[in-house]
Design a protein around this motif. Structure first.
Motif: not given
Length: 513
Positions: A260-271
Protein backbone atom coordinates in the motif's frame (compact mmCIF):
# COMPACT_ATOMS: atom_id res chain seq x y z
CA UNK A 1 4.14 -60.88 20.14
CA UNK A 2 7.67 -62.01 20.92
CA UNK A 3 10.37 -59.75 19.53
CA UNK A 4 12.63 -61.38 16.99
CA UNK A 5 16.41 -60.65 16.87
CA UNK A 6 15.83 -58.56 13.73
CA UNK A 7 13.23 -56.38 15.48
CA UNK A 8 15.56 -55.87 18.46
CA UNK A 9 18.31 -54.71 16.08
CA UNK A 10 15.91 -52.28 14.38
CA UNK A 11 14.85 -50.74 17.70
CA UNK A 12 18.51 -50.35 18.63
CA UNK A 13 19.27 -48.55 15.34
CA UNK A 14 16.36 -46.11 15.83
CA UNK A 15 17.49 -45.43 19.40
CA UNK A 16 21.01 -44.67 18.15
CA UNK A 17 19.63 -42.30 15.49
CA UNK A 18 17.58 -40.41 18.08
CA UNK A 19 20.53 -40.06 20.47
CA UNK A 20 23.18 -39.32 17.84
CA UNK A 21 25.16 -36.09 18.26
CA UNK A 22 25.83 -33.87 15.28
CA UNK A 23 29.11 -31.91 14.99
CA UNK A 24 28.38 -28.16 14.98
CA UNK A 25 31.10 -25.53 14.34
CA UNK A 26 30.65 -22.61 16.75
CA UNK A 27 33.29 -19.90 17.34
CA UNK A 28 35.94 -21.92 15.50
CA UNK A 29 35.32 -24.89 17.82
CA UNK A 30 33.54 -28.16 17.04
CA UNK A 31 30.67 -28.80 19.48
CA UNK A 32 28.60 -32.00 19.44
CA UNK A 33 24.86 -31.39 19.87
CA UNK A 34 22.25 -34.18 20.29
CA UNK A 35 19.91 -34.45 17.31
CA UNK A 36 16.80 -34.08 19.48
CA UNK A 37 18.17 -30.90 21.15
CA UNK A 38 19.26 -29.25 17.89
CA UNK A 39 17.40 -25.99 17.27
CA UNK A 40 16.09 -25.89 13.72
CA UNK A 41 13.93 -23.29 11.99
CA UNK A 42 10.33 -24.22 11.12
CA UNK A 43 11.09 -24.31 7.41
CA UNK A 44 14.18 -26.52 7.76
CA UNK A 45 12.42 -28.64 10.37
CA UNK A 46 9.60 -29.24 7.91
CA UNK A 47 12.10 -30.27 5.22
CA UNK A 48 13.85 -32.66 7.63
CA UNK A 49 10.53 -34.22 8.58
CA UNK A 50 9.59 -34.54 4.92
CA UNK A 51 12.92 -36.28 4.21
CA UNK A 52 12.49 -38.66 7.13
CA UNK A 53 8.92 -39.40 6.06
CA UNK A 54 10.08 -40.06 2.53
CA UNK A 55 12.82 -42.41 3.79
CA UNK A 56 10.34 -44.26 5.98
CA UNK A 57 7.92 -44.51 3.07
CA UNK A 58 10.64 -45.88 0.80
CA UNK A 59 11.73 -48.38 3.47
CA UNK A 60 8.13 -49.52 3.92
CA UNK A 61 7.68 -49.91 0.15
CA UNK A 62 10.95 -51.85 -0.17
CA UNK A 63 9.99 -54.03 2.77
CA UNK A 64 6.58 -54.70 1.28
CA UNK A 65 8.15 -55.56 -2.08
CA UNK A 66 10.69 -57.82 -0.38
CA UNK A 67 7.97 -59.60 1.64
CA UNK A 68 5.75 -60.01 -1.41
CA UNK A 69 8.66 -61.31 -3.50
CA UNK A 70 9.78 -63.68 -0.77
CA UNK A 71 6.26 -64.99 -0.20
CA UNK A 72 5.89 -65.40 -3.94
CA UNK A 73 9.08 -67.47 -3.99
CA UNK A 74 7.75 -69.59 -1.12
CA UNK A 75 4.45 -70.13 -2.92
CA UNK A 76 6.34 -70.92 -6.12
CA UNK A 77 8.45 -73.43 -4.28
CA UNK A 78 5.32 -74.94 -2.71
CA UNK A 79 3.99 -75.65 -6.21
CA UNK A 80 7.44 -76.84 -7.19
CA UNK A 81 7.55 -79.23 -4.21
CA UNK A 82 4.18 -80.70 -5.09
CA UNK A 83 5.39 -81.10 -8.69
CA UNK A 84 8.55 -82.89 -7.52
CA UNK A 85 6.63 -85.33 -5.32
CA UNK A 86 4.10 -85.91 -8.08
CA UNK A 87 6.86 -86.78 -10.58
CA UNK A 88 8.59 -89.08 -8.07
CA UNK A 89 5.30 -90.91 -7.47
CA UNK A 90 4.65 -91.12 -11.21
CA UNK A 91 8.08 -92.67 -11.90
CA UNK A 92 7.46 -95.29 -9.23
CA UNK A 93 3.92 -95.87 -10.53
CA UNK A 94 5.12 -96.35 -14.14
CA UNK A 95 7.73 -98.89 -13.06
CA UNK A 96 5.19 -100.70 -10.91
CA UNK A 97 2.59 -100.71 -13.69
CA UNK A 98 5.03 -102.19 -16.19
CA UNK A 99 5.94 -104.87 -13.67
CA UNK A 100 2.25 -105.66 -13.21
CA UNK A 101 1.82 -105.86 -16.99
CA UNK A 102 4.42 -108.63 -17.20
CA UNK A 103 2.78 -110.48 -14.31
CA UNK A 104 -0.55 -110.15 -16.12
CA UNK A 105 1.05 -111.92 -19.06
CA UNK A 106 2.05 -114.82 -16.77
CA UNK A 107 -1.59 -115.22 -15.71
CA UNK A 108 -3.25 -114.79 -19.12
CA UNK A 109 -0.44 -115.37 -21.64
CA UNK A 110 -1.91 -112.57 -23.72
CA UNK A 111 0.82 -110.75 -25.77
CA UNK A 112 -0.90 -107.38 -25.31
CA UNK A 113 0.55 -107.16 -21.78
CA UNK A 114 4.10 -107.12 -23.19
CA UNK A 115 3.50 -104.32 -25.71
CA UNK A 116 3.49 -101.49 -23.12
CA UNK A 117 7.21 -101.79 -22.35
CA UNK A 118 8.45 -99.19 -24.87
CA UNK A 119 5.83 -96.65 -23.77
CA UNK A 120 6.68 -97.21 -20.13
CA UNK A 121 10.42 -96.84 -20.80
CA UNK A 122 9.90 -93.59 -22.69
CA UNK A 123 7.55 -92.15 -20.06
CA UNK A 124 9.87 -93.04 -17.17
CA UNK A 125 12.85 -91.39 -18.90
CA UNK A 126 10.84 -88.22 -19.65
CA UNK A 127 9.63 -87.93 -16.07
CA UNK A 128 13.15 -88.44 -14.74
CA UNK A 129 14.59 -85.76 -17.08
CA UNK A 130 11.93 -83.29 -15.91
CA UNK A 131 12.71 -84.15 -12.30
CA UNK A 132 16.44 -83.77 -12.91
CA UNK A 133 15.99 -80.28 -14.44
CA UNK A 134 14.13 -79.18 -11.33
CA UNK A 135 16.55 -80.66 -8.77
CA UNK A 136 19.91 -80.46 -10.55
CA UNK A 137 21.01 -77.44 -8.44
CA UNK A 138 19.77 -78.90 -5.12
CA UNK A 139 22.74 -80.46 -3.28
CA UNK A 140 20.51 -82.30 -0.83
CA UNK A 141 18.88 -84.28 -3.66
CA UNK A 142 21.97 -85.03 -5.77
CA UNK A 143 22.65 -88.40 -4.17
CA UNK A 144 18.97 -89.36 -4.33
CA UNK A 145 18.82 -88.39 -8.01
CA UNK A 146 21.84 -90.53 -8.86
CA UNK A 147 20.47 -93.47 -6.89
CA UNK A 148 17.07 -93.17 -8.52
CA UNK A 149 18.67 -93.05 -11.97
CA UNK A 150 20.65 -96.22 -11.27
CA UNK A 151 17.56 -98.00 -9.96
CA UNK A 152 15.50 -96.94 -13.00
CA UNK A 153 18.18 -98.25 -15.38
CA UNK A 154 18.46 -101.53 -13.46
CA UNK A 155 14.68 -101.96 -13.25
CA UNK A 156 14.21 -101.24 -16.97
CA UNK A 157 17.00 -103.74 -17.74
CA UNK A 158 15.26 -106.42 -15.63
CA UNK A 159 11.92 -105.64 -17.28
CA UNK A 160 13.54 -105.87 -20.73
CA UNK A 161 15.08 -109.23 -19.85
CA UNK A 162 11.74 -110.43 -18.49
CA UNK A 163 9.94 -109.32 -21.65
CA UNK A 164 12.48 -111.19 -23.80
CA UNK A 165 12.24 -114.24 -21.56
CA UNK A 166 8.44 -114.31 -21.72
CA UNK A 167 8.40 -113.83 -25.48
CA UNK A 168 10.66 -116.92 -25.88
CA UNK A 169 7.84 -118.99 -24.27
CA UNK A 170 10.45 -121.18 -22.53
CA UNK A 171 9.39 -120.35 -19.01
CA UNK A 172 10.94 -122.28 -16.13
CA UNK A 173 9.81 -121.90 -12.54
CA UNK A 174 13.28 -121.43 -11.04
CA UNK A 175 14.28 -118.72 -13.53
CA UNK A 176 10.89 -117.05 -13.17
CA UNK A 177 11.19 -116.89 -9.39
CA UNK A 178 14.65 -115.27 -9.67
CA UNK A 179 13.44 -112.62 -12.13
CA UNK A 180 10.41 -111.77 -10.00
CA UNK A 181 12.37 -111.72 -6.75
CA UNK A 182 15.09 -109.46 -8.22
CA UNK A 183 12.39 -107.14 -9.64
CA UNK A 184 10.70 -106.94 -6.23
CA UNK A 185 14.03 -106.09 -4.60
CA UNK A 186 14.67 -103.28 -7.07
CA UNK A 187 11.15 -101.89 -6.63
CA UNK A 188 11.55 -101.98 -2.85
CA UNK A 189 14.79 -99.97 -3.12
CA UNK A 190 13.15 -97.57 -5.57
CA UNK A 191 10.26 -97.04 -3.13
CA UNK A 192 12.71 -96.24 -0.34
CA UNK A 193 14.57 -93.76 -2.58
CA UNK A 194 11.35 -92.00 -3.58
CA UNK A 195 10.31 -91.76 0.07
CA UNK A 196 13.69 -90.17 0.95
CA UNK A 197 13.28 -87.63 -1.86
CA UNK A 198 9.75 -86.72 -0.77
CA UNK A 199 10.80 -86.32 2.86
CA UNK A 200 13.69 -84.04 1.82
CA UNK A 201 11.23 -81.82 -0.05
CA UNK A 202 8.85 -81.75 2.93
CA UNK A 203 11.73 -80.72 5.21
CA UNK A 204 12.74 -77.95 2.86
CA UNK A 205 9.17 -76.74 2.63
CA UNK A 206 8.93 -76.71 6.41
CA UNK A 207 12.06 -74.56 6.68
CA UNK A 208 10.70 -72.10 4.09
CA UNK A 209 7.40 -71.95 5.92
CA UNK A 210 9.17 -71.16 9.20
CA UNK A 211 11.33 -68.46 7.54
CA UNK A 212 8.30 -66.92 5.86
CA UNK A 213 6.50 -66.84 9.22
CA UNK A 214 9.41 -65.04 10.92
CA UNK A 215 9.71 -62.56 8.02
CA UNK A 216 5.98 -61.87 8.12
CA UNK A 217 6.24 -61.33 11.88
CA UNK A 218 9.13 -58.90 11.38
CA UNK A 219 7.24 -57.14 8.58
CA UNK A 220 4.21 -56.61 10.80
CA UNK A 221 6.42 -55.23 13.56
CA UNK A 222 8.30 -52.86 11.19
CA UNK A 223 5.06 -51.66 9.58
CA UNK A 224 3.60 -50.95 13.03
CA UNK A 225 6.80 -49.17 14.10
CA UNK A 226 7.09 -47.09 10.92
CA UNK A 227 3.39 -46.22 11.16
CA UNK A 228 3.93 -44.96 14.70
CA UNK A 229 6.97 -42.94 13.66
CA UNK A 230 5.05 -41.57 10.66
CA UNK A 231 2.22 -40.44 12.95
CA UNK A 232 4.71 -38.68 15.24
CA UNK A 233 6.39 -37.04 12.26
CA UNK A 234 3.00 -36.01 10.90
CA UNK A 235 2.11 -34.38 14.20
CA UNK A 236 5.49 -32.61 14.24
CA UNK A 237 4.94 -31.48 10.63
CA UNK A 238 1.51 -30.11 11.49
CA UNK A 239 3.00 -28.16 14.40
CA UNK A 240 5.76 -26.82 12.14
CA UNK A 241 3.19 -25.90 9.47
CA UNK A 242 1.10 -24.11 12.10
CA UNK A 243 4.10 -22.02 13.14
CA UNK A 244 5.01 -21.44 9.50
CA UNK A 245 1.43 -20.39 8.71
CA UNK A 246 1.45 -17.86 11.55
CA UNK A 247 4.77 -16.46 10.36
CA UNK A 248 3.45 -16.32 6.79
CA UNK A 249 0.29 -14.48 7.88
CA UNK A 250 2.40 -11.94 9.76
CA UNK A 251 4.72 -11.47 6.77
CA UNK A 252 1.72 -11.12 4.43
CA UNK A 253 0.30 -8.40 6.63
CA UNK A 254 3.60 -6.55 6.51
CA UNK A 255 3.79 -7.07 2.75
CA UNK A 256 0.25 -5.71 2.28
CA UNK A 257 1.15 -2.63 4.33
CA UNK A 258 4.39 -2.19 2.37
CA UNK A 259 2.54 -2.66 -0.92
CA UNK A 260 0.00 0.00 0.00
CA UNK A 261 2.82 2.37 0.92
CA UNK A 262 4.61 1.53 -2.32
CA UNK A 263 1.46 2.14 -4.36
CA UNK A 264 1.06 5.52 -2.71
CA UNK A 265 4.66 6.40 -3.47
CA UNK A 266 4.33 5.18 -7.06
CA UNK A 267 1.18 7.23 -7.47
CA UNK A 268 2.95 10.28 -6.09
CA UNK A 269 5.90 9.61 -8.38
CA UNK A 270 3.62 9.31 -11.42
CA UNK A 271 1.96 12.59 -10.54
CA UNK A 272 5.36 14.20 -10.13
CA UNK A 273 6.56 12.78 -13.48
CA UNK A 274 3.44 14.06 -15.25
CA UNK A 275 3.96 17.48 -13.72
CA UNK A 276 7.61 17.47 -14.80
CA UNK A 277 6.64 16.39 -18.34
CA UNK A 278 4.02 19.11 -18.49
CA UNK A 279 6.48 21.64 -17.13
CA UNK A 280 9.13 20.60 -19.68
CA UNK A 281 6.60 20.86 -22.49
CA UNK A 282 5.24 24.22 -21.38
CA UNK A 283 8.71 25.62 -20.68
CA UNK A 284 10.02 24.44 -24.04
CA UNK A 285 6.94 25.72 -25.86
CA UNK A 286 7.09 29.11 -24.11
CA UNK A 287 10.79 29.43 -24.93
CA UNK A 288 10.16 29.02 -28.65
CA UNK A 289 8.52 32.42 -29.13
CA UNK A 290 11.20 34.61 -27.48
CA UNK A 291 13.87 32.49 -29.17
CA UNK A 292 12.20 33.08 -32.53
CA UNK A 293 12.23 36.85 -31.86
CA UNK A 294 15.90 36.79 -30.82
CA UNK A 295 16.73 34.90 -34.01
CA UNK A 296 14.69 37.28 -36.15
CA UNK A 297 16.20 40.47 -34.61
CA UNK A 298 19.70 39.00 -34.80
CA UNK A 299 19.32 38.20 -38.50
CA UNK A 300 17.98 41.71 -39.21
CA UNK A 301 20.89 43.31 -37.35
CA UNK A 302 23.36 41.09 -39.18
CA UNK A 303 21.85 42.11 -42.56
CA UNK A 304 22.00 45.83 -41.73
CA UNK A 305 25.54 45.57 -40.43
CA UNK A 306 26.79 43.36 -43.23
CA UNK A 307 29.09 46.17 -44.37
CA UNK A 308 30.02 47.20 -40.86
CA UNK A 309 33.81 47.52 -40.59
CA UNK A 310 34.12 46.11 -37.05
CA UNK A 311 34.72 42.36 -37.46
CA UNK A 312 34.35 41.68 -33.74
CA UNK A 313 30.71 42.84 -33.82
CA UNK A 314 30.00 40.67 -36.87
CA UNK A 315 31.64 37.68 -35.18
CA UNK A 316 29.49 38.19 -32.06
CA UNK A 317 26.35 38.29 -34.21
CA UNK A 318 27.42 35.10 -36.00
CA UNK A 319 27.99 33.33 -32.70
CA UNK A 320 24.64 34.60 -31.45
CA UNK A 321 22.84 33.08 -34.48
CA UNK A 322 24.71 29.79 -34.02
CA UNK A 323 23.72 29.64 -30.34
CA UNK A 324 20.11 30.41 -31.23
CA UNK A 325 20.08 27.59 -33.80
CA UNK A 326 21.56 25.18 -31.25
CA UNK A 327 19.03 26.33 -28.65
CA UNK A 328 16.19 25.74 -31.12
CA UNK A 329 17.42 22.17 -31.76
CA UNK A 330 17.72 21.62 -28.01
CA UNK A 331 14.16 22.87 -27.36
CA UNK A 332 12.77 20.72 -30.19
CA UNK A 333 14.52 17.64 -28.80
CA UNK A 334 13.26 18.43 -25.31
CA UNK A 335 9.73 18.79 -26.67
CA UNK A 336 10.04 15.47 -28.46
CA UNK A 337 11.26 13.81 -25.26
CA UNK A 338 8.40 15.23 -23.20
CA UNK A 339 5.81 14.16 -25.80
CA UNK A 340 6.84 10.50 -25.56
CA UNK A 341 4.29 8.87 -23.30
CA UNK A 342 3.15 5.35 -22.53
CA UNK A 343 -0.49 6.39 -22.98
CA UNK A 344 -0.28 6.08 -26.76
CA UNK A 345 -1.65 3.00 -28.50
CA UNK A 346 1.19 0.48 -28.87
CA UNK A 347 -0.96 -2.24 -30.45
CA UNK A 348 -0.99 -0.84 -33.97
CA UNK A 349 0.29 -2.99 -36.82
CA UNK A 350 3.69 -1.58 -37.74
CA UNK A 351 5.19 -2.34 -41.15
CA UNK A 352 8.90 -1.93 -40.47
CA UNK A 353 9.82 -2.12 -44.15
CA UNK A 354 7.52 0.84 -44.90
CA UNK A 355 8.86 2.80 -41.91
CA UNK A 356 12.49 2.40 -42.96
CA UNK A 357 11.55 3.41 -46.51
CA UNK A 358 10.04 6.68 -45.19
CA UNK A 359 13.09 7.27 -42.97
CA UNK A 360 15.45 6.84 -45.95
CA UNK A 361 13.37 9.37 -47.91
CA UNK A 362 13.49 11.87 -45.01
CA UNK A 363 17.27 11.51 -44.66
CA UNK A 364 17.94 11.37 -48.40
CA UNK A 365 20.05 14.56 -48.49
CA UNK A 366 22.20 13.57 -45.50
CA UNK A 367 22.68 10.06 -46.90
CA UNK A 368 23.71 11.48 -50.26
CA UNK A 369 26.08 14.05 -48.72
CA UNK A 370 27.73 11.34 -46.61
CA UNK A 371 27.78 8.88 -49.57
CA UNK A 372 26.37 6.31 -47.17
CA UNK A 373 25.34 2.78 -48.13
CA UNK A 374 22.29 1.45 -46.28
CA UNK A 375 21.40 -2.26 -46.52
CA UNK A 376 18.02 -3.33 -45.12
CA UNK A 377 17.03 -6.98 -45.00
CA UNK A 378 13.28 -7.79 -45.20
CA UNK A 379 11.66 -7.20 -41.82
CA UNK A 380 8.46 -8.59 -40.27
CA UNK A 381 5.42 -6.66 -39.11
CA UNK A 382 5.17 -6.07 -35.36
CA UNK A 383 2.77 -4.48 -32.88
CA UNK A 384 3.58 -0.98 -31.64
CA UNK A 385 3.07 2.72 -32.20
CA UNK A 386 3.96 3.78 -35.75
CA UNK A 387 4.93 7.34 -34.85
CA UNK A 388 7.18 6.44 -31.93
CA UNK A 389 8.91 3.55 -33.74
CA UNK A 390 9.57 5.75 -36.76
CA UNK A 391 11.17 8.34 -34.49
CA UNK A 392 13.18 5.58 -32.74
CA UNK A 393 14.78 4.14 -35.88
CA UNK A 394 15.25 7.58 -37.48
CA UNK A 395 17.28 8.63 -34.44
CA UNK A 396 19.42 5.47 -34.67
CA UNK A 397 20.14 5.94 -38.39
CA UNK A 398 20.83 9.68 -37.86
CA UNK A 399 23.33 8.77 -35.13
CA UNK A 400 25.00 6.21 -37.41
CA UNK A 401 25.41 8.89 -40.11
CA UNK A 402 26.60 11.51 -37.64
CA UNK A 403 29.24 9.42 -35.86
CA UNK A 404 30.99 8.16 -38.98
CA UNK A 405 34.48 9.05 -40.15
CA UNK A 406 34.62 6.72 -43.14
CA UNK A 407 34.54 7.93 -46.79
CA UNK A 408 31.62 5.58 -47.43
CA UNK A 409 29.63 4.92 -44.26
CA UNK A 410 27.77 1.60 -44.27
CA UNK A 411 24.65 0.82 -42.24
CA UNK A 412 23.18 -2.71 -42.10
CA UNK A 413 19.73 -3.39 -40.69
CA UNK A 414 18.23 -6.82 -40.01
CA UNK A 415 15.75 -8.53 -37.67
CA UNK A 416 15.65 -11.84 -35.83
CA UNK A 417 13.29 -13.64 -33.43
CA UNK A 418 14.49 -14.83 -30.01
CA UNK A 419 12.74 -16.84 -27.30
CA UNK A 420 13.20 -15.63 -23.72
CA UNK A 421 15.63 -18.52 -23.07
CA UNK A 422 17.67 -17.78 -26.20
CA UNK A 423 17.71 -14.08 -25.34
CA UNK A 424 19.13 -14.67 -21.86
CA UNK A 425 22.03 -16.61 -23.40
CA UNK A 426 23.17 -13.69 -25.59
CA UNK A 427 26.29 -11.81 -24.49
CA UNK A 428 24.76 -8.44 -25.34
CA UNK A 429 21.81 -8.87 -22.96
CA UNK A 430 22.68 -7.12 -19.71
CA UNK A 431 20.49 -6.37 -16.65
CA UNK A 432 17.25 -7.31 -18.39
CA UNK A 433 14.70 -9.85 -17.22
CA UNK A 434 12.54 -11.11 -20.08
CA UNK A 435 8.83 -10.83 -19.21
CA UNK A 436 7.55 -12.29 -22.48
CA UNK A 437 8.13 -15.61 -24.22
CA UNK A 438 9.24 -14.20 -27.58
CA UNK A 439 11.00 -11.05 -28.85
CA UNK A 440 11.75 -9.56 -32.25
CA UNK A 441 15.16 -7.87 -32.26
CA UNK A 442 16.22 -5.27 -34.88
CA UNK A 443 19.97 -4.80 -35.34
CA UNK A 444 21.26 -1.41 -36.66
CA UNK A 445 24.97 -1.85 -37.39
CA UNK A 446 27.37 0.83 -38.62
CA UNK A 447 31.10 1.11 -39.34
CA UNK A 448 31.54 4.44 -37.57
CA UNK A 449 33.77 5.60 -34.73
CA UNK A 450 32.17 3.30 -32.12
CA UNK A 451 32.55 3.78 -28.36
CA UNK A 452 33.93 1.99 -25.32
CA UNK A 453 31.34 -0.37 -23.75
CA UNK A 454 32.07 1.00 -20.27
CA UNK A 455 29.96 4.02 -21.35
CA UNK A 456 27.02 1.83 -22.51
CA UNK A 457 24.63 2.99 -19.78
CA UNK A 458 25.76 6.60 -20.09
CA UNK A 459 24.86 6.93 -23.79
CA UNK A 460 21.15 6.33 -23.01
CA UNK A 461 20.95 8.97 -20.24
CA UNK A 462 19.44 12.32 -21.21
CA UNK A 463 21.89 15.20 -21.81
CA UNK A 464 24.87 12.79 -21.59
CA UNK A 465 27.46 13.15 -24.36
CA UNK A 466 30.68 11.23 -25.06
CA UNK A 467 32.05 13.94 -27.42
CA UNK A 468 32.23 17.70 -27.30
CA UNK A 469 30.01 19.96 -29.47
CA UNK A 470 33.06 21.04 -31.44
CA UNK A 471 33.54 17.42 -32.61
CA UNK A 472 29.94 16.33 -33.21
CA UNK A 473 26.73 18.35 -33.07
CA UNK A 474 23.79 17.26 -30.93
CA UNK A 475 22.02 17.73 -27.61
CA UNK A 476 22.47 14.32 -25.96
CA UNK A 477 18.74 13.57 -26.03
CA UNK A 478 18.40 11.33 -29.11
CA UNK A 479 19.32 7.98 -27.52
CA UNK A 480 17.39 8.85 -24.34
CA UNK A 481 14.33 9.25 -26.58
CA UNK A 482 15.07 5.86 -28.15
CA UNK A 483 15.32 4.22 -24.72
CA UNK A 484 12.06 5.75 -23.57
CA UNK A 485 10.20 4.63 -26.71
CA UNK A 486 11.47 1.05 -26.38
CA UNK A 487 10.53 0.90 -22.69
CA UNK A 488 7.04 2.19 -23.55
CA UNK A 489 6.72 -0.88 -25.80
CA UNK A 490 7.84 -3.31 -23.05
CA UNK A 491 11.23 -4.03 -24.64
CA UNK A 492 14.82 -2.94 -24.19
CA UNK A 493 17.63 -1.34 -26.16
CA UNK A 494 21.33 -2.10 -25.87
CA UNK A 495 24.46 -1.96 -27.99
CA UNK A 496 27.69 -3.71 -28.92
CA UNK A 497 30.60 -1.53 -29.87
CA UNK A 498 34.35 -1.16 -30.11
CA UNK A 499 36.36 1.99 -30.69
CA UNK A 500 37.07 2.69 -34.38
CA UNK A 501 35.19 -0.47 -35.40
CA UNK A 502 31.61 0.76 -35.35
CA UNK A 503 28.59 0.06 -33.19
CA UNK A 504 25.51 -2.17 -33.34
CA UNK A 505 22.37 -0.89 -31.62
CA UNK A 506 19.92 -3.69 -30.78
CA UNK A 507 16.22 -2.98 -30.24
CA UNK A 508 14.24 -5.93 -28.80
CA UNK A 509 10.45 -5.66 -28.78
CA UNK A 510 8.04 -8.27 -27.35
CA UNK A 511 5.89 -10.35 -29.70
CA UNK A 512 2.24 -11.17 -28.80
CA UNK A 513 2.16 -8.96 -25.72
Amino acid sequence: MEKTPQSKKLIGMIAVLLTVKLPIIFKNQITFVPLLKLKISNKNYFYIIACFSLIILLVSILLALYTITDNYKSLSYLGKAYGINERVDKIYSLLKDEENQQRGYLITYRPVFLKTFNYAEKSVNEEYESLYEILKDEREQQENLNTLRSEIKLKMKVLAQGKKYFESKKIKQDSLRKILAFGDLIMDNTRKTTIKMKRAEYRRFGRLKEEAFHKSELSIFIVALTSGISILLLISALIALRHEYRSKVLIEKKLIASEKLLQQQVQMLNVSNKELEQFAYVASHDLEEPLRKISSFSEKIQLKLSDYPDEEVLDCLKRLNTSVARMRIFINDLLNYSRITSLLDINETVNLNAIFKLIIEDLELRIASKKAIINIEPLDEISGNNTQLRQLFQNLISNALKFSDKPFPEINIKGKYFSDEELNKQNWVKDFNAKYKKYYCIFVKDNGIGFDLEYLKQVFIIFQRLHGRSEYEGTGIGLAICKRIVENHGGFITAESELEKGATFIVCLPVNK
